[in-house]
Design a protein around this motif. Sequence first.
Motif, mmCIF file in Angstrom:
data_model
loop_
_atom_site.group_PDB
_atom_site.id
_atom_site.type_symbol
_atom_site.label_atom_id
_atom_site.label_comp_id
_atom_site.label_asym_id
_atom_site.label_seq_id
_atom_site.Cartn_x
_atom_site.Cartn_y
_atom_site.Cartn_z
ATOM 1 N N GLU A 91 0.812 -1.223 0.000
ATOM 2 C CA GLU A 91 0.000 0.000 0.000
ATOM 3 C C GLU A 91 0.845 1.273 0.000
ATOM 4 O O GLU A 91 0.300 2.371 -0.145
ATOM 5 N N SER A 92 2.164 1.135 0.180
ATOM 6 C CA SER A 92 3.006 2.339 0.112
ATOM 7 C C SER A 92 3.213 2.743 -1.347
ATOM 8 O O SER A 92 3.649 3.856 -1.647
ATOM 9 N N GLU A 93 2.899 1.835 -2.265
ATOM 10 C CA GLU A 93 2.950 2.118 -3.701
ATOM 11 C C GLU A 93 1.736 2.964 -4.059
ATOM 12 O O GLU A 93 0.597 2.467 -4.047
ATOM 13 N N VAL A 163 -4.773 12.272 -2.892
ATOM 14 C CA VAL A 163 -3.447 12.332 -2.288
ATOM 15 C C VAL A 163 -3.624 11.891 -0.839
ATOM 16 O O VAL A 163 -4.542 12.344 -0.158
ATOM 17 N N GLU A 164 -2.771 11.009 -0.376
ATOM 18 C CA GLU A 164 -2.896 10.518 0.991
ATOM 19 C C GLU A 164 -2.607 11.645 1.985
ATOM 20 O O GLU A 164 -1.574 12.314 1.883
ATOM 21 N N THR A 165 -3.497 11.840 2.957
ATOM 22 C CA THR A 165 -3.240 12.863 3.973
ATOM 23 C C THR A 165 -2.167 12.348 4.933
ATOM 24 O O THR A 165 -1.998 11.141 5.087
ATOM 25 N N PRO A 166 -1.433 13.263 5.584
ATOM 26 C CA PRO A 166 -0.442 12.818 6.576
ATOM 27 C C PRO A 166 -1.079 11.930 7.645
ATOM 28 O O PRO A 166 -0.479 10.936 8.067
ATOM 29 N N ARG A 169 -1.681 8.495 6.248
ATOM 30 C CA ARG A 169 -0.412 7.786 6.091
ATOM 31 C C ARG A 169 0.074 7.227 7.432
ATOM 32 O O ARG A 169 0.499 6.071 7.519
ATOM 33 N N GLN A 170 -0.034 8.054 8.442
ATOM 34 C CA GLN A 170 0.386 7.613 9.774
ATOM 35 C C GLN A 170 -0.446 6.421 10.230
ATOM 36 O O GLN A 170 0.079 5.435 10.755
#
Length: 382
Positions: A91-93, A163-166, A169-170
Motif C-alpha cells: 500500500e506504500s505504492e 493524495v494521501e493525507t499525513p 499515512r500515519q
Amino acid sequence: GATEAPAEPGGSPKRSRWAPPTLPTEPSLYDGPFPFYRRPAEEGRFSLDAQRRYHPDARQLRYFAPPPAEHPDPAFDLRHGYRDRYVRRDESEREGLEHLLQWVAGNRDRLRAQGDAAGRPVNADFVTWRGHLTKVLTTPYESQEGWLLAVSLFRGTLYVSEVETPAARQQREQRSDMLQELAYMGYKFERYMCADTPDGSPDPTGVVNTNEAFCTVVRTRLGSHSLLFAGEVDCMDPRGAWPEAPACYVELKTCKELHSPAQRKSFYRHKLIKWWAQSFLPGVSRIVAGFRAPDGSVAALETFETMKIFQLIRGDRGCWKPAVCMNFCEAFLAFLKRVVTEDDPQLVHLFAWEPGSPVSYTRHQGAEHVFLPAWYVETMSG
Ligand code: A3P
Ligand code: MG
Ligand code: MG
C-alpha cells in the motif's frame, strides 16, 4: 470570513483582500430534492492480477456463490489463513489513476469515436476513481477523516486523484495487528462467498491476495456533470434478478455483529452511509453483509438492496440523507469547474477538507503534485 460563496469580480460585497473561494459542507445547505443522476452504464472492464499487473479484460471477475438459504449461519472462519495464506498489496505504492488511465488510453479510439461537441479526446467532464467520489458523497456527514484531492484539467476533462493525507499515512503505517487482521477478514469473507466460475463453489482454502482486483468502468451524469469512473467490484451474481452489468454486481461487506436496536441504529447512521455511497455511484444493486462474531465466525448474512436503503433510514430524523450526499457532490463538481479553468496537465489544484471546515484549495505549478503521467499526456495528445 472567506467561507461564503465564491467571490465573483464585482458581484459580491467589497473585501479588503481577495481570498480564494471555499465550499461549505454543512448538510443543511444541501437538503433538497434528489438531483438528476443518470443510471450508470458500464463502458468497460479491467483486471489486476496477483502481481498487480493490468489486463484489459474480466479475468479477475468472481461469481456470487452464497451458502444455501437453509444454512443462514454458515461455518465461516474469517481468521483462517491470516498468518500463512495472506499476500498483501504494497500500500506504500501510490498508484494514483494509473490503471484507470491505462484503460482510457487503451480505449481512446472508441472514446474518440463516441464524439464530443467540445472536441475532447475523452467525452466526459470528470475522470476519477469511484472511491474518491464515495468520499465526496459522505463528506457532509463525516466527522473523523479529511481528504486531499488533486485536480488537473487536461484537454477539456477534469482528472481527480486522491493524495494521501499525513494522518491517513500515519494510520496506515502504524496499523495494529488487530486492525490488519480485521481487514484480512473482509477479504476472507469474499473467498467464502465467491467462486471462480459461474457454476463453481467457493474454495476458501486458497491464498488471499489483495493485489487481485476486477474493476468496472462506468459512465453516468450527475446534474450537468458527465462522469467516467472506475470502481473495484467484488463479484457478479449469475443467477440474480438483474442480469446486466453493473446491476448484476454484488458488493460484499463485513461488520461487527449487531445485538440491539441501538447498535443497528448506529450502524445505519455511520456505516450504511459508506456502503450506500460506494454501491449507489456505480449502480451496484445489492450489498451482502456478513455479521462477524467475536470468534471470527459469521453469525448472520443480510442483503441490502442499494435502492431501498433510503427506506431503512428515513424514519430516523438524525440520520444522513442520500439527497444531501448527491447535492453536495454536484456542488463540489461545480466548484472544481469554477476553480480549475486552465487546461494544463502540469498545473494541479489541491482541494483539501478536514471535518468542521469548508473545502479549500491551493494551486501548484511544477513537478511536485503532478499526477497525470507523461505517457498518458503524450498518448492522448496525438
Ligand atoms: P469489508 O467489506 O468488511 O469492509 P470492499 O468492501 O470495498 O470490497 O473492501 C474489501 C475489504 O478491504 C474490506 O472489507 C476491508 O477489510 C478492506 N478495506 C477496504 N478499505 C479499507 C481501508 N480504507 N482500510 C483498511 N481496510 C480496508
Ligand atoms: Mg471490494
Ligand atoms: Mg466488499
